[in-house]
Design a protein around this motif. Sequence first.
Motif, mmCIF file in Angstrom:
data_model
loop_
_atom_site.group_PDB
_atom_site.id
_atom_site.type_symbol
_atom_site.label_atom_id
_atom_site.label_comp_id
_atom_site.label_asym_id
_atom_site.label_seq_id
_atom_site.Cartn_x
_atom_site.Cartn_y
_atom_site.Cartn_z
ATOM 1 N N ARG A 44 0.747 -1.337 0.056
ATOM 2 C CA ARG A 44 -0.169 0.141 0.040
ATOM 3 C C ARG A 44 0.983 1.059 -0.049
ATOM 4 O O ARG A 44 0.426 2.172 -0.092
ATOM 5 N N TYR A 45 1.934 1.083 0.236
ATOM 6 C CA TYR A 45 2.933 2.326 0.138
ATOM 7 C C TYR A 45 3.556 2.709 -1.097
ATOM 8 O O TYR A 45 4.243 3.711 -1.311
ATOM 9 N N ARG A 46 2.975 2.239 -2.331
ATOM 10 C CA ARG A 46 3.095 2.505 -3.552
ATOM 11 C C ARG A 46 2.036 2.444 -4.651
ATOM 12 O O ARG A 46 1.065 1.477 -4.121
ATOM 13 N N ARG A 47 1.647 3.398 -5.376
ATOM 14 C CA ARG A 47 0.656 3.525 -6.213
ATOM 15 C C ARG A 47 1.051 2.648 -7.741
ATOM 16 O O ARG A 47 2.047 2.843 -8.415
ATOM 17 N N TRP A 48 0.373 1.633 -8.054
ATOM 18 C CA TRP A 48 0.589 0.830 -9.031
ATOM 19 C C TRP A 48 -0.202 1.273 -10.450
ATOM 20 O O TRP A 48 -1.592 1.112 -10.655
ATOM 21 N N THR A 49 0.488 1.657 -11.638
ATOM 22 C CA THR A 49 -0.027 1.779 -12.892
ATOM 23 C C THR A 49 -0.056 0.453 -13.554
ATOM 24 O O THR A 49 0.714 -0.433 -13.213
ATOM 25 N N ARG A 67 -8.217 3.571 -9.126
ATOM 26 C CA ARG A 67 -8.418 4.715 -8.800
ATOM 27 C C ARG A 67 -7.941 5.883 -9.759
ATOM 28 O O ARG A 67 -6.838 5.571 -10.458
ATOM 29 N N ASP A 68 -8.548 6.945 -9.656
ATOM 30 C CA ASP A 68 -8.126 7.970 -10.678
ATOM 31 C C ASP A 68 -7.998 7.529 -12.126
ATOM 32 O O ASP A 68 -7.284 8.105 -12.834
ATOM 33 N N TYR A 73 -4.766 4.020 -10.997
ATOM 34 C CA TYR A 73 -3.881 3.478 -10.269
ATOM 35 C C TYR A 73 -4.637 2.019 -9.602
ATOM 36 O O TYR A 73 -5.947 2.241 -9.299
ATOM 37 N N TYR A 74 -4.028 1.029 -9.769
ATOM 38 C CA TYR A 74 -4.873 -0.412 -9.246
ATOM 39 C C TYR A 74 -4.376 -0.636 -7.919
ATOM 40 O O TYR A 74 -3.167 -0.432 -7.395
ATOM 41 N N GLU A 75 -5.498 -0.994 -7.289
ATOM 42 C CA GLU A 75 -5.165 -1.389 -5.699
ATOM 43 C C GLU A 75 -6.362 -2.325 -5.120
ATOM 44 O O GLU A 75 -7.433 -2.610 -6.096
#
Length: 339
Positions: free
Chosen positions: A21-26, A74-75, A78-80
């Motif tokens: 969760r400390y990184r945003r994944w494209t 998200r947005d 970003y995948y999460e």
Amino acid sequence: MPLNRATLIRISTIDKCLQNRYRRWTINDLIEACTDALAEYEGRSNPISRRTFQNDLALMRSDRLGYNAPIVVRDNKYYEYEDPDYSITHLPLNDEGLDALNSALDILRQLQGFPQLASSIDTISKLNEQISRQRENSVPVMDIEYVEGYKGAKFIGEIYEAVRKRQTIIIEYKSFKARQQKTLAVYPYLLKEYRNRWFLIGEKASNRVPQVNIFALDRIHSVRVDKSQPFKRCVDFDPEHFFDDTIGVTKGIHDKPRRILINIDRQQAPYVESKPFHKSQVVEQRFQDGGIQISLKVVINNELERLILGYGGHAEVVDPPELRDRIAESIALAHSHYK
């Protein structure tokens, strides 16, 4: 979409990324992570396609394996995981998922010697625990030959990295014939497996003339990278084709393949045709009694001799004469033990 080894590695990689969760994944980040994970095993980078990645996401989001992974975007970028505590290793699997994973895990067990896949194998091990818990009465349906406790396995990862990065290594080595181990500086060129034993194909830095040296991993006592000594490439060694004309691993740079003629009796002929000695094997003659004569174009070495001797009286070397004589001597020696 079949759940093969590559699919399982990609899915476990995506899961590991989305748990961070400390990184945003494209999408590009995740594709790169999956590509890197596969490259660690395959030894070369072949970027996975967006279509393959989307198929993996669809599989994780679906109920096919029982994941129903809450993957959101998200947005529009970003995948999460919508649930920060979610992981595919935390959920029970449905029957189809258990079947698919069980099949893949039978094969993935063979990758335990590669620490580069440690994170994926950790995920896979957790999945394996789930399978064991949910199928207490399950029995194995595949038995892949595997040497438990093989001494050389612990060095596979280190040597693999040295070969890939072209780094000189220092090894402590003791051959079966030696009384004491030796410290050797080696240029590592290739890792090769033959009949459940691993071998390092390289060149000793002390060689006065270029030649290939072969080291059995189970005879190595230690390995370390020597950053002070530049790596030297042997121009006469092509790792992709060097062993094309060889059975096993025993071959020198200047060894040339020979044409070998062998008669196989009718009892063993069907087996030799269905499982050839070597890819160069050709059936030269078919005898009236059902036997055959095959030809091979390979280097004459110990592995070839052992293969022929393994057929006992069902195989007869016709040519070349020196190989025929060596096989005859071995058979005569064996016969003398039973007199």
